[in-house]
Write an enzyme that holds these catalytic residues in place. Structure first.
Site, mmCIF file in Angstrom:
data_model
loop_
_atom_site.group_PDB
_atom_site.id
_atom_site.type_symbol
_atom_site.label_atom_id
_atom_site.label_comp_id
_atom_site.label_asym_id
_atom_site.label_seq_id
_atom_site.Cartn_x
_atom_site.Cartn_y
_atom_site.Cartn_z
ATOM 1 N N ASN A 114 9.796 -13.246 28.078
ATOM 2 C CA ASN A 114 9.544 -12.219 29.090
ATOM 3 C C ASN A 114 8.034 -12.059 29.231
ATOM 4 O O ASN A 114 7.382 -11.504 28.346
ATOM 5 C CB ASN A 114 10.196 -10.897 28.631
ATOM 6 C CG ASN A 114 9.843 -9.732 29.537
ATOM 7 O OD1 ASN A 114 9.355 -9.922 30.651
ATOM 8 N ND2 ASN A 114 10.098 -8.524 29.050
ATOM 9 N N TRP A 115 7.514 -12.551 30.334
ATOM 10 C CA TRP A 115 6.055 -12.494 30.517
ATOM 11 C C TRP A 115 5.585 -11.096 30.941
ATOM 12 O O TRP A 115 4.393 -10.852 30.995
ATOM 13 C CB TRP A 115 5.620 -13.536 31.565
ATOM 14 C CG TRP A 115 5.587 -14.941 31.053
ATOM 15 C CD1 TRP A 115 6.036 -15.396 29.841
ATOM 16 C CD2 TRP A 115 5.069 -16.092 31.734
ATOM 17 N NE1 TRP A 115 5.832 -16.747 29.727
ATOM 18 C CE2 TRP A 115 5.238 -17.205 30.882
ATOM 19 C CE3 TRP A 115 4.486 -16.301 32.984
ATOM 20 C CZ2 TRP A 115 4.837 -18.492 31.237
ATOM 21 C CZ3 TRP A 115 4.087 -17.585 33.347
ATOM 22 C CH2 TRP A 115 4.261 -18.666 32.478
ATOM 23 N N LYS A 116 6.515 -10.219 31.269
ATOM 24 C CA LYS A 116 6.157 -8.867 31.747
ATOM 25 C C LYS A 116 5.163 -8.985 32.907
ATOM 26 O O LYS A 116 5.239 -9.921 33.680
ATOM 27 C CB LYS A 116 5.610 -8.021 30.597
ATOM 28 C CG LYS A 116 6.492 -8.073 29.350
ATOM 29 C CD LYS A 116 6.120 -7.028 28.358
ATOM 30 C CE LYS A 116 6.882 -7.264 27.063
ATOM 31 N NZ LYS A 116 6.865 -6.114 26.179
ATOM 32 N N HIS A 169 15.527 -3.486 30.602
ATOM 33 C CA HIS A 169 14.488 -3.550 29.570
ATOM 34 C C HIS A 169 14.006 -2.126 29.286
ATOM 35 O O HIS A 169 13.911 -1.298 30.187
ATOM 36 C CB HIS A 169 13.340 -4.442 30.048
ATOM 37 C CG HIS A 169 12.373 -4.773 28.956
ATOM 38 N ND1 HIS A 169 11.422 -3.880 28.514
ATOM 39 C CD2 HIS A 169 12.218 -5.884 28.199
ATOM 40 C CE1 HIS A 169 10.726 -4.435 27.533
ATOM 41 N NE2 HIS A 169 11.186 -5.652 27.322
ATOM 42 N N GLU A 199 11.188 -0.960 28.870
ATOM 43 C CA GLU A 199 10.023 -0.537 29.663
ATOM 44 C C GLU A 199 10.464 -0.041 31.034
ATOM 45 O O GLU A 199 9.816 0.822 31.627
ATOM 46 C CB GLU A 199 9.008 -1.686 29.752
ATOM 47 C CG GLU A 199 8.301 -1.867 28.409
ATOM 48 C CD GLU A 199 7.763 -3.252 28.132
ATOM 49 O OE1 GLU A 199 7.686 -4.085 29.053
ATOM 50 O OE2 GLU A 199 7.430 -3.510 26.951
ATOM 51 N N GLU A 228 16.903 -4.792 21.442
ATOM 52 C CA GLU A 228 15.457 -4.660 21.297
ATOM 53 C C GLU A 228 15.099 -3.248 20.861
ATOM 54 O O GLU A 228 15.018 -2.337 21.707
ATOM 55 C CB GLU A 228 14.759 -4.948 22.633
ATOM 56 C CG GLU A 228 14.995 -6.335 23.175
ATOM 57 C CD GLU A 228 13.855 -6.767 24.086
ATOM 58 O OE1 GLU A 228 13.261 -7.803 23.798
ATOM 59 O OE2 GLU A 228 13.563 -6.049 25.049
ATOM 60 N N GLY A 237 6.172 -5.150 21.010
ATOM 61 C CA GLY A 237 4.723 -5.201 21.158
ATOM 62 C C GLY A 237 3.957 -4.515 20.050
ATOM 63 O O GLY A 237 2.753 -4.273 20.186
ATOM 64 N N SER A 247 8.716 -8.121 18.767
ATOM 65 C CA SER A 247 7.712 -8.729 17.886
ATOM 66 C C SER A 247 8.197 -9.999 17.198
ATOM 67 O O SER A 247 7.848 -10.261 16.036
ATOM 68 C CB SER A 247 7.212 -7.708 16.845
ATOM 69 O OG SER A 247 6.496 -6.670 17.503
ATOM 70 N N GLY A 253 8.435 -11.359 24.027
ATOM 71 C CA GLY A 253 7.415 -10.920 24.967
ATOM 72 C C GLY A 253 6.104 -11.659 24.731
ATOM 73 O O GLY A 253 5.913 -12.783 25.184
ATOM 74 N N GLY A 254 5.201 -11.029 23.983
ATOM 75 C CA GLY A 254 3.852 -11.560 23.810
ATOM 76 C C GLY A 254 3.794 -13.022 23.386
ATOM 77 O O GLY A 254 2.982 -13.791 23.916
HETATM 78 C C1 PEP Z 1 9.952 -7.678 25.097
HETATM 79 O O1 PEP Z 1 9.149 -7.280 25.912
HETATM 80 O O2 PEP Z 1 11.133 -7.826 25.427
HETATM 81 C C2 PEP Z 1 9.489 -7.974 23.747
HETATM 82 C C3 PEP Z 1 10.370 -8.218 22.819
HETATM 83 O O3 PEP Z 1 8.116 -7.982 23.534
HETATM 84 P P1 PEP Z 1 7.344 -8.461 22.206
HETATM 85 O O4 PEP Z 1 7.965 -9.773 21.781
HETATM 86 O O5 PEP Z 1 5.926 -8.622 22.641
HETATM 87 O O6 PEP Z 1 7.554 -7.410 21.179
#
Ligand code: PEP
Length: 249
Positions: free
Chosen positions: A9-11, A93, A95, A163, A169, A209, A230-231
């Site tokens: 997920n590049w957000k 999600h 967010e 999640e 993050g 993470s 994500g990251g």
């Molecule tokens: C996400 O945004 O779904 C996520 C899991 O981010 P990260 O891996 O950066 O915690």
């Protein structure tokens, strides 16, 4: 055997220049790679799908509207996503639940619309830190599963991502027993609601993470079928080792 999936997920990160990461990722994938999905921001979907067309990497969106069309400035419909060549969409999600006040019922409505358009949905659930600390995580997960996942869910149209919000993050991850507890609970809950084949076949992803150095341990959990990342999905050199760890699990 259940499908394994590594989804990135590049957000709200990246521009067209970032799409070179897709071709770079393909070169780093192991021969026995599981399903790999990249979810870039909506303006990049069309070009991403073109770049990924012959790579085996699939492209997904990060959200869609519950209505099929109309006066919803700034939003993206499920049909528009299909039109870009994308095959998946992330729904619910945290967010979006937090910043856009999306409720379980909104997420279920989006899932139905996405399925009707032919998209595969990754439906996200997970607790905040307060819920984790007051010991009601499984109650919340049960509520989110009941409210966010429509009855017509199947292994063909649905992937569930657990999640924990406090792990997204932050660099903090639940302990392996905590991940196992929630994933086993999700599987058991699906089993009480759907037929056994459906409940057993819906892939369950862990997200929060996930990094190259913790992925292999997370993937040892029986009911973890992959990750939503994500990251660490932004750079092929970070995401590829996670995909490799999943392939070896
Ligand atoms: C996400 O945004 O779904 C996520 C899991 O981010 P990260 O891996 O950066 O915690």
């Amino acid at each position: 055997m259940r499908r394994k999936l590594a989804a990135g997920n590049w957000k709200m990160n990246g521009t067209s220049a970032t799409l070179t990461e897709i071709s770079a990722l393909q070169k780093l994938l192991p021969a026995n790679a599981p399903e790999v999905l990249i979810c870039p921001p909506a303006p990049l979907l069309f070009r991403a799908a073109q770049i990924a067309a012959n790579t085996g990497i699939r492209i997904g969106a990060q959200d869609c509207h519950a209505e099929t069309s109309g006066a919803y400035t700034g939003d993206t419909s499920a049909a528009m996503i299909v039109d870009t060549g994308a095959a998946h969409v992330i729904i619910g999600h945290s967010e979006r639940r937090t910043a856009h006040a999306e409720q379980d019922a909104d997420i279920a409505a989006k899932a139905r619309t996405a399925w009707a358009a032919g998209l595969n949905t990754i439906i996200c659930i997970g607790e905040d830190l307060e819920t984790r600390e007051n010991g009601t995580t499984l109650d919340l997960i049960a509520t989110q599963l009941a409210g966010s996942i429509p009855d017509a869910a199947s292994a063909e149209n649905t992937i569930i991502a657990y999640e924990p919000i406090w792990a997204i993050g932050t660099g903090k991850i639940p302990t392996l027993p905590q991940i196992i507890e929630v994933h086993d609970f999700i599987r058991a809950t699906l089993t009480t609601r759907f037929d056994a084949d459906t409940a057993n076949a819906i892939p369950l992803l862990y997200g929060g993470s996930v990094k190259p150095d913790n992925a292999a341990q997370i993937f040892t959990a029986e009911n973890v079928d992959g990750a939503l990342v994500g990251g660490a999905s932004l750079k092929a050199s970070d995401f590829a080792p996670i995909v490799t760890a999943l392939a070896q699990s």
